[in-house]
Design a protein around this motif. Structure first.
Motif, PDB file in Angstrom:
ATOM      1  N   SER A 227      -3.625 -13.658  -4.534  1.00  0.00           N
ATOM      2  CA  SER A 227      -3.060 -12.414  -5.039  1.00  0.00           C
ATOM      3  C   SER A 227      -2.045 -12.756  -6.123  1.00  0.00           C
ATOM      4  N   ASP A 238      -4.218 -15.929  -0.566  1.00  0.00           N
ATOM      5  CA  ASP A 238      -4.436 -14.791   0.327  1.00  0.00           C
ATOM      6  C   ASP A 238      -5.662 -14.972   1.219  1.00  0.00           C
ATOM      7  N   GLN A 239      -6.651 -15.731   0.743  1.00  0.00           N
ATOM      8  CA  GLN A 239      -7.909 -15.872   1.472  1.00  0.00           C
ATOM      9  C   GLN A 239      -8.616 -17.133   0.991  1.00  0.00           C
ATOM     10  N   SER A 279      -7.360  -5.272  -3.475  1.00  0.00           N
ATOM     11  CA  SER A 279      -6.788  -6.504  -2.934  1.00  0.00           C
ATOM     12  C   SER A 279      -7.411  -7.755  -3.530  1.00  0.00           C
ATOM     13  N   ARG A 281      -9.899  -9.255  -2.216  1.00  0.00           N
ATOM     14  CA  ARG A 281     -10.493 -10.020  -1.133  1.00  0.00           C
ATOM     15  C   ARG A 281     -12.021  -9.915  -1.157  1.00  0.00           C
TER      16      ARG A 281
END
Length: 300
Positions: A227, A238-239, A279, A281
């Protein structure tokens, strides 16, 4: 791709490197060879086109050089103007000499940035379209042993992001679009905390809204999703999502940015993620294409 969408350019990654130009049939997508020129060095690995469509830029990994090849009105290539890099890094097996790995124009098209894995540097050149040449401006010295590979620009902030192949990081640098000066700001890991396996980041892209940045991890076999702070561009991991395959060398965002496609080079597959536009994601979809050794994805 040429900005007009009618010509595709590809490197020929050979000891005596070359760049090929192919016209694209707009109805069928079929390619027809237009012409070919020497890349000016060994093992060319990256090619881009300036924003005016008048110059092709190529990075020669083996020779540690970069070049500008003028583009004619029909998209054909003329012989290259070359610049030789210098320098080396602390990893003898990969950094015994310069290894240019990426070259692209900045958003204003005044400058060209080139990441050199062997020299641990990002070189900055002035783009002289009149003289059809690259003019050295300066360089950013990266962390020793980082191995800068690919670069991308923030869509609105004066920031450059660099995927570092040898230390599994992404670096943030401030770019002065007036002087061409690069200043390192921050470095983040592209793999989860505590993971100790062998890994080599490859490709890097930023979403057009400036809210997310993506890096592919070869070895960990994943896409790292960062992010980005709206006002500063600061990154936060973030992921980290598996690519369901081996050696994700390249990936791309669909033009709508609703989808992200990943090329798993060693497991012969292209897989599709759905992307959350807010986001950033990723969510794996069942969509998958099997094909041999995919290493680069582009939308026409």
């Amino acid at each position: 791709m040429h900005p007009n969408g009618r010509v595709l350019y590809a490197v020929n990654e050979l000891d005596k490197g070359a760049v090929s130009a192919c016209t694209i049939d707009r109805a069928t997508g079929a390619l027809t060879r237009l012409n070919e020129q020497p890349s000016g060095g060994g093992a060319p690995c990256y090619v881009s086109v300036d924003r005016s469509g008048r110059a092709l830029l190529v990075a020669n990994y083996g020779g540690g050089s970069v070049g500008l090849l003028p583009i004619g009105p029909d998209g054909a290539l003329a012989p290259a103007h070359m610049v030789q890099h210098a320098g080396k890094g602390p990893t003898p097996s990969r950094q015994e000499a310069p290894h240019a790995h990426c070259i692209m124009p900045n958003p204003s098209n005044r400058f060209v940035l080139a990441a050199d894995l062997g020299a641990d540097r990002v070189f900055v050149y002035g783009l002289d379209l009149g003289e059809k040449a690259l003019r050295p401006v300066g360089e950013a010295v990266m962390r020793p042993g980082a191995g800068p590979r690919h670069i991308t620009f923030h869509p609105t902030l004066p920031l450059v992001f660099v995927a570092n192949e040898l230390d599994s990081t992404v670096a943030t640098l401030r770019f002065d679009s007036g002087s061409g000066t690069l200043s390192p700001l921050d470095t983040r890991s592209t793999v989860p905390a505590g993971w100790t396996g062998t890994n080599y980041p490859a490709d890097i892209h930023v979403a057009s809204n400036g809210r997310a940045l993506y890096v592919s991890n070869r070895g960990h076999n994943s896409i790292a999703v960062f992010s980005m702070a709206e006002s500063t561009g600061a990154l936060a991991l973030d992921q980290v999502v598996s690519t369901e395959g081996d050696w994700p060398r390249n990936f791309t965002l669909h033009p709508t940015e609703r989808w992200l496609l990943v090329a798993n080079q060693r497991s012969n597959s292209v897989i599709v993620f759905e992307r959350d536009p807010d986001s950033g994601r990723l969510t794996l979809t069942p969509q998958r294409i099997e094909l041999p050794t995919p290493v680069c994805l582009r939308f026409a």
